[in-house]
Structures are given as C-alpha cells and as structure tokens.
Design an enzyme around this catalytic site. Sequence first.
Site, PDB file in Angstrom:
ATOM      1  N   ARG A  15       2.279  49.000  -9.966  1.00  0.00           N
ATOM      2  CA  ARG A  15       2.278  47.539  -9.788  1.00  0.00           C
ATOM      3  C   ARG A  15       2.861  46.823 -11.017  1.00  0.00           C
ATOM      4  O   ARG A  15       3.982  46.322 -10.992  1.00  0.00           O
ATOM      5  CB  ARG A  15       0.843  47.068  -9.498  1.00  0.00           C
ATOM      6  CG  ARG A  15       0.731  45.660  -8.945  1.00  0.00           C
ATOM      7  CD  ARG A  15       0.864  44.563  -9.959  1.00  0.00           C
ATOM      8  NE  ARG A  15      -0.082  44.666 -11.058  1.00  0.00           N
ATOM      9  CZ  ARG A  15      -0.009  43.914 -12.149  1.00  0.00           C
ATOM     10  NH1 ARG A  15       0.953  43.026 -12.304  1.00  0.00           N
ATOM     11  NH2 ARG A  15      -0.885  44.069 -13.130  1.00  0.00           N
ATOM     12  N   HIS A 207      -6.326  45.618 -21.300  1.00  0.00           N
ATOM     13  CA  HIS A 207      -5.010  45.700 -20.626  1.00  0.00           C
ATOM     14  C   HIS A 207      -3.977  45.217 -21.645  1.00  0.00           C
ATOM     15  O   HIS A 207      -3.769  44.027 -21.826  1.00  0.00           O
ATOM     16  CB  HIS A 207      -5.050  44.787 -19.394  1.00  0.00           C
ATOM     17  CG  HIS A 207      -3.771  44.669 -18.622  1.00  0.00           C
ATOM     18  ND1 HIS A 207      -3.653  45.084 -17.309  1.00  0.00           N
ATOM     19  CD2 HIS A 207      -2.561  44.154 -18.938  1.00  0.00           C
ATOM     20  CE1 HIS A 207      -2.428  44.829 -16.867  1.00  0.00           C
ATOM     21  NE2 HIS A 207      -1.744  44.249 -17.842  1.00  0.00           N
ATOM     22  N   CYS A 240       5.751  41.498 -17.124  1.00  0.00           N
ATOM     23  CA  CYS A 240       5.488  40.471 -16.118  1.00  0.00           C
ATOM     24  C   CYS A 240       6.735  39.605 -15.975  1.00  0.00           C
ATOM     25  O   CYS A 240       7.285  39.148 -16.966  1.00  0.00           O
ATOM     26  CB  CYS A 240       4.290  39.629 -16.533  1.00  0.00           C
ATOM     27  SG  CYS A 240       4.025  38.214 -15.450  1.00  0.00           S
ATOM     28  N   ASN A 249       3.159  47.986 -20.300  1.00  0.00           N
ATOM     29  CA  ASN A 249       1.829  48.303 -20.825  1.00  0.00           C
ATOM     30  C   ASN A 249       1.926  49.496 -21.753  1.00  0.00           C
ATOM     31  O   ASN A 249       2.897  50.240 -21.711  1.00  0.00           O
ATOM     32  CB  ASN A 249       0.893  48.707 -19.670  1.00  0.00           C
ATOM     33  CG  ASN A 249       0.640  47.573 -18.728  1.00  0.00           C
ATOM     34  OD1 ASN A 249       1.429  47.321 -17.830  1.00  0.00           O
ATOM     35  ND2 ASN A 249      -0.445  46.876 -18.931  1.00  0.00           N
TER      36      ASN A 249
HETATM   37  P1  HMG Z   1       3.342  28.686  -4.251  1.00  0.00           P
HETATM   38  O1  HMG Z   1       4.808  28.512  -4.006  1.00  0.00           O
HETATM   39  O2  HMG Z   1       2.630  27.640  -5.043  1.00  0.00           O
HETATM   40  O3  HMG Z   1       2.558  28.951  -2.887  1.00  0.00           O
HETATM   41  O4  HMG Z   1       3.132  30.114  -4.943  1.00  0.00           O
HETATM   42  P2  HMG Z   1       2.380  28.122  -1.580  1.00  0.00           P
HETATM   43  O5  HMG Z   1       0.989  28.351  -1.104  1.00  0.00           O
HETATM   44  O6  HMG Z   1       2.866  26.712  -1.772  1.00  0.00           O
HETATM   45  O7  HMG Z   1       3.378  28.865  -0.564  1.00  0.00           O
HETATM   46  C1  HMG Z   1       4.796  28.849  -0.726  1.00  0.00           C
HETATM   47  C2  HMG Z   1       5.410  29.970   0.113  1.00  0.00           C
HETATM   48  O8  HMG Z   1       4.949  31.254  -0.310  1.00  0.00           O
HETATM   49  C3  HMG Z   1       5.058  29.882   1.591  1.00  0.00           C
HETATM   50  O9  HMG Z   1       6.137  30.463   2.309  1.00  0.00           O
HETATM   51  C4  HMG Z   1       3.863  30.806   1.701  1.00  0.00           C
HETATM   52  O10 HMG Z   1       3.674  31.308   2.996  1.00  0.00           O
HETATM   53  C5  HMG Z   1       4.256  31.913   0.752  1.00  0.00           C
HETATM   54  P3  HMG Z   1       7.304  29.567   2.944  1.00  0.00           P
HETATM   55  O11 HMG Z   1       6.582  28.600   3.859  1.00  0.00           O
HETATM   56  O12 HMG Z   1       7.990  28.866   1.799  1.00  0.00           O
HETATM   57  O13 HMG Z   1       8.163  30.577   3.643  1.00  0.00           O
HETATM   58  N1  HMG Z   1       3.083  32.631   0.169  1.00  0.00           N
HETATM   59  C6  HMG Z   1       2.908  33.947   0.245  1.00  0.00           C
HETATM   60  N2  HMG Z   1       3.626  34.939   0.786  1.00  0.00           N
HETATM   61  C7  HMG Z   1       3.136  36.194   0.669  1.00  0.00           C
HETATM   62  N3  HMG Z   1       1.971  36.497   0.037  1.00  0.00           N
HETATM   63  C8  HMG Z   1       1.227  35.531  -0.512  1.00  0.00           C
HETATM   64  C9  HMG Z   1       1.683  34.196  -0.427  1.00  0.00           C
HETATM   65  N4  HMG Z   1       1.194  33.010  -0.845  1.00  0.00           N
HETATM   66  C10 HMG Z   1       2.055  32.068  -0.481  1.00  0.00           C
HETATM   67  N5  HMG Z   1       0.094  35.831  -1.128  1.00  0.00           N
HETATM   68  C11 HMG Z   1       1.867  32.079  -5.409  1.00  0.00           C
HETATM   69  C12 HMG Z   1       1.856  30.560  -5.318  1.00  0.00           C
HETATM   70  C13 HMG Z   1       0.595  32.514  -6.081  1.00  0.00           C
HETATM   71  C14 HMG Z   1       1.959  32.656  -3.992  1.00  0.00           C
HETATM   72  C15 HMG Z   1       3.127  32.490  -6.201  1.00  0.00           C
HETATM   73  O14 HMG Z   1       3.114  31.787  -7.419  1.00  0.00           O
HETATM   74  C16 HMG Z   1       3.171  33.969  -6.496  1.00  0.00           C
HETATM   75  O15 HMG Z   1       3.325  34.783  -5.588  1.00  0.00           O
HETATM   76  N6  HMG Z   1       3.050  34.360  -7.752  1.00  0.00           N
HETATM   77  C17 HMG Z   1       3.049  35.775  -8.105  1.00  0.00           C
HETATM   78  C18 HMG Z   1       3.099  35.953  -9.542  1.00  0.00           C
HETATM   79  C19 HMG Z   1       2.985  37.414  -9.863  1.00  0.00           C
HETATM   80  O16 HMG Z   1       2.853  38.300  -9.022  1.00  0.00           O
HETATM   81  N7  HMG Z   1       3.026  37.689 -11.181  1.00  0.00           N
HETATM   82  C20 HMG Z   1       2.917  39.017 -11.672  1.00  0.00           C
HETATM   83  C21 HMG Z   1       1.531  39.578 -11.549  1.00  0.00           C
HETATM   84  S1  HMG Z   1       0.422  38.960 -12.795  1.00  0.00           S
HETATM   85  C22 HMG Z   1       0.689  39.994 -14.157  1.00  0.00           C
HETATM   86  O17 HMG Z   1       1.579  40.804 -14.156  1.00  0.00           O
HETATM   87  C23 HMG Z   1      -0.280  39.909 -15.284  1.00  0.00           C
HETATM   88  C24 HMG Z   1      -1.290  41.080 -15.312  1.00  0.00           C
HETATM   89  O18 HMG Z   1      -0.621  42.334 -15.427  1.00  0.00           O
HETATM   90  C25 HMG Z   1      -2.243  40.926 -16.520  1.00  0.00           C
HETATM   91  C26 HMG Z   1      -1.455  40.653 -17.804  1.00  0.00           C
HETATM   92  O19 HMG Z   1      -0.703  41.507 -18.257  1.00  0.00           O
HETATM   93  O20 HMG Z   1      -1.607  39.520 -18.276  1.00  0.00           O
HETATM   94  C27 HMG Z   1      -2.162  41.112 -14.051  1.00  0.00           C
HETATM   95 MG    MG Z   2       0.117  43.152 -17.232  1.00  0.00          MG
END
Ligand code: HMG
Ligand code: MG
Length: 303
Positions: A15, A207, A240, A249
């Site tokens: 992931r 993490h 990220c 990581n």
């Molecule tokens: P948004 O644009 O504010 O969401 O995104 P929305 O609710 O307004 O929806 C917009 C569109 O996205 C719509 O589709 C929804 O259906 C769709 P459209 O009508 O435009 O076709 N949508 C989705 N589709 C699939 N799955 C979903 C989903 N939700 C909405 N769950 C949202 C908000 C959170 C969805 C967006 O910002 C997003 O997906 N962000 C992902 C960010 C991400 O994955 N970052 C990396 C992971 S975090 C990380 O790596 C850190 C970590 O490792 C710890 C560390 O190291 O710090 C964990």
């Molecule tokens: Mg991370």
Amino acid sequence: MNLPHQVKLVEVGPRDGLQNEKQTVPAAVKIELVNRLQAAGLKEIEVTSFVSPKWVPQMADNAEVMAGITRLPGVRYSVLTPNLKGFEAALLSQPDEIVVFGAASEAFSQKNINCSIAESIERFAPVVAAARAAGISVRGAMSCTVGCPYEGDIAPERVGRLARLMKEIGVQRVDVADTIGVGTPLKVQRAIEATQAHFDLDHISGHFHDTYGQALSNTLAALQMGVWNFQSSVAGLGGCPYAKGATGNVATEDVVYLLHGMGIETGVDLDKLIDAGQFISDFLQRPTHSRVAKALFTKRTAS
Ligand code: HMG
Ligand code: MG
C-alpha cells in the site's frame, strides 16, 4: 530501557510502498508480493486503499488485489478507508482491519484528504462505528506527527489532540507516523509520549519514513520506550503522493536485521523477505533501498 522481547511488524509495502509508483503495477504483481510477504512470516499486511482512483490511481485495483491474495489464517489484512464510500467498497473485500488516516497538521489534512482535521474526524466517526459493528478492527494513522511538508515542525500537543479525537470516535490503535522522515529520536519520543496520554503502548505503532536516513534510529528510540508494533515497507518502497519528496518507509529487511541482532523476535524469515524485496525491485527495475538486502545479496552471490 524498556525493550520488548518481540515485535509485530505491519508490512505496508503493497500500500504505502506502491501507492506512489508512476508506472502501472499490475494487480497480479501486487498479489504475488503479498503472497511472498506472508510466506516470509509477516502476520500483518496493509494490502491496499479504498480511496478515490482520481487521487491515487495506483490503488484503483483494490478489490481485484484483495480478491486475488491467498488468505492465510493468523494473518491480518488491512486496508485504508478515508470515508464511508471507501468503507462500503472495502467491506465487500472482507478486510480484517480498516485504517482511517488523519493528520496532526491542518495543511497536510487538506492536501491529503481534502478536509480539515475536525471534518476528517466527523467523516471517520461513522466509518469507525460501522467497522466495529461489523467486527472489523480499526486503526488510525496519524500523519505528520513530527513535521509537515507545508507547516514545518509539529508540536507534540497537536499529536496528543489528534490521538484524543481518534480515541473518542472508537479507534482501537494508532500509528505515530513521520510522513516525511524528518524526525529525530527525541522528537519521535515526544510524539509517542503525547499519544500515550490516550493509548497504551500495546496500541501504538511507529511508522517512520526514511527520507533523512533517521528511520532506524527513530525505531530504536521507540523500542527503548517499549513500543513493539512497527510499520515498514519491503525494499524501503514508497512515499505519499501528497508529501512531495518524501521517500519510502524504513525497509522491513533493515528493521528485521536490527531486531534480530538485538535478540528481539519477529517471526520473519529474513532470507525469504529479501527474496520478496528482490521480486518487487526486479519488477520496478530499481535497486532495493534496503541496506541489509544489498549487503546480504552481495554476500549470497559471492559465496
Ligand atoms: P474529495 O474529492 O473531497 O471527495 O476527496 P468527495 O466526497 O467530494 O468525492 C469526489 C469524487 O471522489 C466523487 O466521484 C466520489 O464518488 C469519489 P465523482 O462524482 O467526482 O466521480 N470518491 C471516492 N471514490 C472511491 N473511493 C472513495 C471515494 N471517496 C470519494 N473512498 C478523498 C476526498 C478522501 C476521497 C480524497 O481526498 C482521497 O481519495 N484521498 C486519498 C489520499 C491518499 O490515499 N493518500 C495516501 C494515503 S495516506 C499516507 O500515505 C500516509 C500514511 O502512510 C501515514 C504517513 O506516512 O503519514 C497512512
Ligand atoms: Mg506512510
């Protein structure tokens, strides 16, 4: 010193490691990677995320990957779910654990999940409730607990506040994440201490990204506090997409070598783990970031 006798590793390579890859990584390769990681003895694997495919295209094959892996008894498979839409999609794949992910920094919260910290908690609350009602465990990732790419240093109080909010909505355990790998041991210890006001040590994991080469030192600093859950990424894959310049990581191989060298059990077979790292590095056509894998690979080919 309060060193644990054993450590549980959550492998986040499939992931966190692959989410940022520009080249397409076919579902079959991700599935093979997960299968190899569990064959190496890893008991917790973060498989994929149910996030917007527009935001993170690499994770768009989430359901296919979850359906394709061989589920072994005793292995916990987790997935990221930022909102109810993601949770409902994830539910069909029957994860053992879901991860809601928030940030101690307002700016990072906006960039990563498009909402404020307070709004994120409002979104997570029904996700956590639904998961727990369905008997699914809930972890909370706390990003930017020592530094933020947009706001700079993050005070421990802000980490404590996020941990409290996560606790209040029913999150069972949390990850203290150094998203951009800027932390150093004492800063990481302060972030963990702030978290301990709300979660006990059994429910806190480290993490650490390795951007500045501090992740192993930070791991040791956390171990010395008694932390015994850590996340790591095979071959040191990753980063990220919303933290520009942040690298992967800490490499799982390096953490396993550190722990075994200290007499701390992990249940992981380092040789098999190195093979899993080699498999994905070969596919990506990139050398591994694991120093231990490089060293042991050289030794292997020399003998
Ligand atoms: P948004 O644009 O504010 O969401 O995104 P929305 O609710 O307004 O929806 C917009 C569109 O996205 C719509 O589709 C929804 O259906 C769709 P459209 O009508 O435009 O076709 N949508 C989705 N589709 C699939 N799955 C979903 C989903 N939700 C909405 N769950 C949202 C908000 C959170 C969805 C967006 O910002 C997003 O997906 N962000 C992902 C960010 C991400 O994955 N970052 C990396 C992971 S975090 C990380 O790596 C850190 C970590 O490792 C710890 C560390 O190291 O710090 C964990
Ligand atoms: Mg991370």
